[in-house]
Write a protein that holds these residues in place. Structure first.
Motif, PDB file in Angstrom:
ATOM      1  N   ASP A 110      12.206   8.993   4.998  1.00  0.00           N
ATOM      2  CA  ASP A 110      10.872   8.891   4.406  1.00  0.00           C
ATOM      3  C   ASP A 110      10.977   7.998   3.172  1.00  0.00           C
ATOM      4  OD1 ASP A 110       8.430   9.188   3.193  1.00  0.00           O
ATOM      5  OD2 ASP A 110       8.540  11.344   2.926  1.00  0.00           O
ATOM      6  N   THR A 111      10.419   6.807   3.276  1.00  0.00           N
ATOM      7  CA  THR A 111      10.412   5.875   2.149  1.00  0.00           C
ATOM      8  C   THR A 111       8.984   5.726   1.659  1.00  0.00           C
ATOM      9  OG1 THR A 111      12.260   4.670   3.176  1.00  0.00           O
ATOM     10  CG2 THR A 111      11.099   3.573   1.377  1.00  0.00           C
ATOM     11  N   GLY A 112       8.621   6.499   0.660  1.00  0.00           N
ATOM     12  CA  GLY A 112       7.277   6.437   0.108  1.00  0.00           C
ATOM     13  C   GLY A 112       6.191   6.818   1.091  1.00  0.00           C
ATOM     14  N   GLY A 113       6.522   7.661   2.082  1.00  0.00           N
ATOM     15  CA  GLY A 113       5.555   8.078   3.087  1.00  0.00           C
ATOM     16  C   GLY A 113       5.689   7.343   4.401  1.00  0.00           C
ATOM     17  N   GLU A 114       6.483   6.298   4.441  1.00  0.00           N
ATOM     18  CA  GLU A 114       6.756   5.579   5.679  1.00  0.00           C
ATOM     19  C   GLU A 114       7.955   6.247   6.348  1.00  0.00           C
ATOM     20  OE1 GLU A 114       5.550   4.403   3.059  1.00  0.00           O
ATOM     21  OE2 GLU A 114       4.247   2.712   3.437  1.00  0.00           O
ATOM     22  N   MET A 167       0.845  -1.196   0.000  1.00  0.00           N
ATOM     23  CA  MET A 167       0.000   0.000   0.000  1.00  0.00           C
ATOM     24  C   MET A 167       0.874   1.237   0.000  1.00  0.00           C
ATOM     25  SD  MET A 167      -2.871  -0.947   2.787  1.00  0.00           S
ATOM     26  CE  MET A 167      -3.793  -2.448   2.661  1.00  0.00           C
ATOM     27  N   LYS A 168       0.455   2.109  -0.817  1.00  0.00           N
ATOM     28  CA  LYS A 168       1.239   3.327  -0.833  1.00  0.00           C
ATOM     29  C   LYS A 168       0.586   4.362   0.039  1.00  0.00           C
ATOM     30  CE  LYS A 168       3.964   1.360  -3.553  1.00  0.00           C
ATOM     31  NZ  LYS A 168       5.147   0.745  -2.992  1.00  0.00           N
ATOM     32  N   ARG A 169       1.392   5.086   0.710  1.00  0.00           N
ATOM     33  CA  ARG A 169       0.876   6.132   1.577  1.00  0.00           C
ATOM     34  C   ARG A 169       1.308   7.475   1.043  1.00  0.00           C
ATOM     35  NH1 ARG A 169       1.555   0.936   2.966  1.00  0.00           N
ATOM     36  NH2 ARG A 169       0.153   0.348   4.612  1.00  0.00           N
ATOM     37  N   HIS A 170       0.572   8.491   1.425  1.00  0.00           N
ATOM     38  CA  HIS A 170       0.847   9.811   0.884  1.00  0.00           C
ATOM     39  C   HIS A 170       1.022  10.782   2.042  1.00  0.00           C
ATOM     40  CE1 HIS A 170      -0.055   8.206  -3.045  1.00  0.00           C
ATOM     41  NE2 HIS A 170      -1.117   7.656  -2.502  1.00  0.00           N
ATOM     42  N   VAL A 171       2.200  10.740   2.624  1.00  0.00           N
ATOM     43  CA  VAL A 171       2.583  11.672   3.661  1.00  0.00           C
ATOM     44  C   VAL A 171       3.771  12.426   3.116  1.00  0.00           C
ATOM     45  CG1 VAL A 171       3.382  11.898   6.043  1.00  0.00           C
ATOM     46  CG2 VAL A 171       1.903  10.018   5.416  1.00  0.00           C
ATOM     47  N   PHE A 172       3.798  13.726   3.221  1.00  0.00           N
ATOM     48  CA  PHE A 172       4.951  14.452   2.748  1.00  0.00           C
ATOM     49  C   PHE A 172       5.424  15.418   3.815  1.00  0.00           C
ATOM     50  CE2 PHE A 172       1.105  16.275   1.099  1.00  0.00           C
ATOM     51  CZ  PHE A 172       1.229  17.633   1.304  1.00  0.00           C
ATOM     52  N   SER A 185       8.849   2.482  12.276  1.00  0.00           N
ATOM     53  CA  SER A 185       8.078   2.741  11.065  1.00  0.00           C
ATOM     54  C   SER A 185       7.325   1.504  10.611  1.00  0.00           C
ATOM     55  CB  SER A 185       9.013   3.227   9.948  1.00  0.00           C
ATOM     56  OG  SER A 185       8.290   3.549   8.780  1.00  0.00           O
ATOM     57  N   VAL A 186       7.926   0.326  10.773  1.00  0.00           N
ATOM     58  CA  VAL A 186       7.261  -0.887  10.299  1.00  0.00           C
ATOM     59  C   VAL A 186       5.992  -1.162  11.097  1.00  0.00           C
ATOM     60  CG1 VAL A 186       8.560  -2.532  11.746  1.00  0.00           C
ATOM     61  CG2 VAL A 186       7.625  -3.256   9.534  1.00  0.00           C
ATOM     62  N   TRP A 187       5.999  -0.872  12.402  1.00  0.00           N
ATOM     63  CA  TRP A 187       4.787  -1.100  13.176  1.00  0.00           C
ATOM     64  C   TRP A 187       3.750  -0.015  12.933  1.00  0.00           C
ATOM     65  CZ3 TRP A 187       2.465  -5.078  14.895  1.00  0.00           C
ATOM     66  CH2 TRP A 187       3.202  -6.234  15.160  1.00  0.00           C
TER      67      TRP A 187
END
Length: 330
Positions: A187-191, A1-6, A275-277
């Protein structure tokens, strides 16, 4: 899933009698998305090569799009040596499944593919197909024994996409920790994984995106939060979807039904120790919805959440746990 946090970052340089740390920003594309890594280092070192190798190692282990990855070979029941990255992702995914009573399930791969969110199966989506694939979805039917993946059914396949980018952010963070970097934002793709803050002592400032109308809508900041020593991930349903017969379906699929969720939660941002959790729990919250997921979040130490949902009039509303609300900036 991609997330969109910037990220919204402002840096104030300050005078110091000692050597000022040098700011380094590494940016690029990896794992089908962007990455942006900011850190301060008195030695001014550039770790681009090492970080590239981390992305490569993760891809070679748990990237479904790579035929030669460990997970692809496991899914094809080929003989393969399990590496630490695969085992870590497997164990985290299984623990998330247990904690959520199966609302998170790493064996959901065939249903995700059938709906068109992963590799393509070529099959027409029918209720009968979904029912048949649901028989393969049960995290209890797969385990690691003697360094090998044991399946109750050889057709069971794995998908770690809901945690792999969060795991990558944590790997990069651990690398920077090992190099003595005290202040960084990965920040890796929002993570996101943050450590310390800025040289002036202020925390990192991270923007949470307002739910979009479509996948290509302009990105707008809903709110900003102050972040230190935590992982932060947003999972949302408004940019990644498929359309079938004029109807839009979210990429957040309930493993118990085999169908995309239809509740009113549009995005969930989770704050956790890693971040993983944060990644795993954001996915759990998006599948479970506000009422079912909130008790889980509230009983977990060090975990906070921020929900954006549509009310009965279709207007956006927010709900934040107390610990999350304390970090929100006016």
């Amino acid at each position: 899933m991609k997330r969109h946090v910037f990220i919204v970052i402002s840096l104030v340089l300050f005078a110091s009698c000692g050597k000022q740390p040098e700011k380094t920003v590494l940016q690029g594309m990896a794992q089908g998305s962007y990455y942006a890594i900011t850190y301060f280092d008195e030695e001014g070192r550039n770790f681009q090569r090492e970080i590239d190798s981390i992305f490569h190692a993760v891809d070679m282990s748990v990237n479904l799009w790579m035929d030669s990855s460990v997970i692809s070979k496991v899914n094809r029941n080929e003989k393969v040596a399990l590496d630490r990255i695969f085992i870590d992702n497997f164990n985290i995914a299984q623990e998330a499944a247990r904690l959520s009573d199966g609302y998170f399930d790493p064996t959901i791969s065939p249903i995700v593919a059938a709906w068109g969110f992963s590799y393509k199966t070529g099959d027409s989506l029918t209720p009968q197909l979904i029912d048949s694939l649901r028989a393969l979805v049960n995290y209890r039917n797969i385990r690691i024994e003697g360094g090998k993946v044991a399946k109750e059914n050889p057709n069971i396949t794995l998908d770690f996409n809901a945690i792999a980018q969060g795991y990558t952010s944590d790997l990069i963070a651990a690398f920077l920790d090992g190099k003595g970097i005290k202040n960084y934002l990965v920040d890796t793709g929002g993570e996101i994984m943050a450590r310390g803050g800025k040289p002036d002592g202020k925390p990192w400032i991270v923007g949470i995106e307002k739910p979009a109308d479509n996948w290509d809508s302009e990105r707008v900041v809903q709110t900003r939060v102050a972040l230190r020593d935590k992982g932060l991930v947003t999972s949302g349903s408004t940019r990644k979807y498929v359309e079938r017969n004029g109807r839009r379906y979210s990429h957040c699929i309930d493993p118990k039904t085999g169908h995309p969720v239809e509740h009113n939660v549009l995005s969930v941002t989770v704050l956790a120790e890693s971040s993983v959790w944060a990644d795993a729990l954001a996915s759990v919250c998006m599948v479970m919805g506000l009422e079912r997921s909130l008790p889980l979040i509230e009983r977990m130490e060090g975990v906070e959440a921020y929900y954006i949902f549509a009310n009965e009039q279709g207007e956006l509303e927010v709900f934040a746990t107390a610990g999350f609300e304390a970090l929100v900036l006016e």
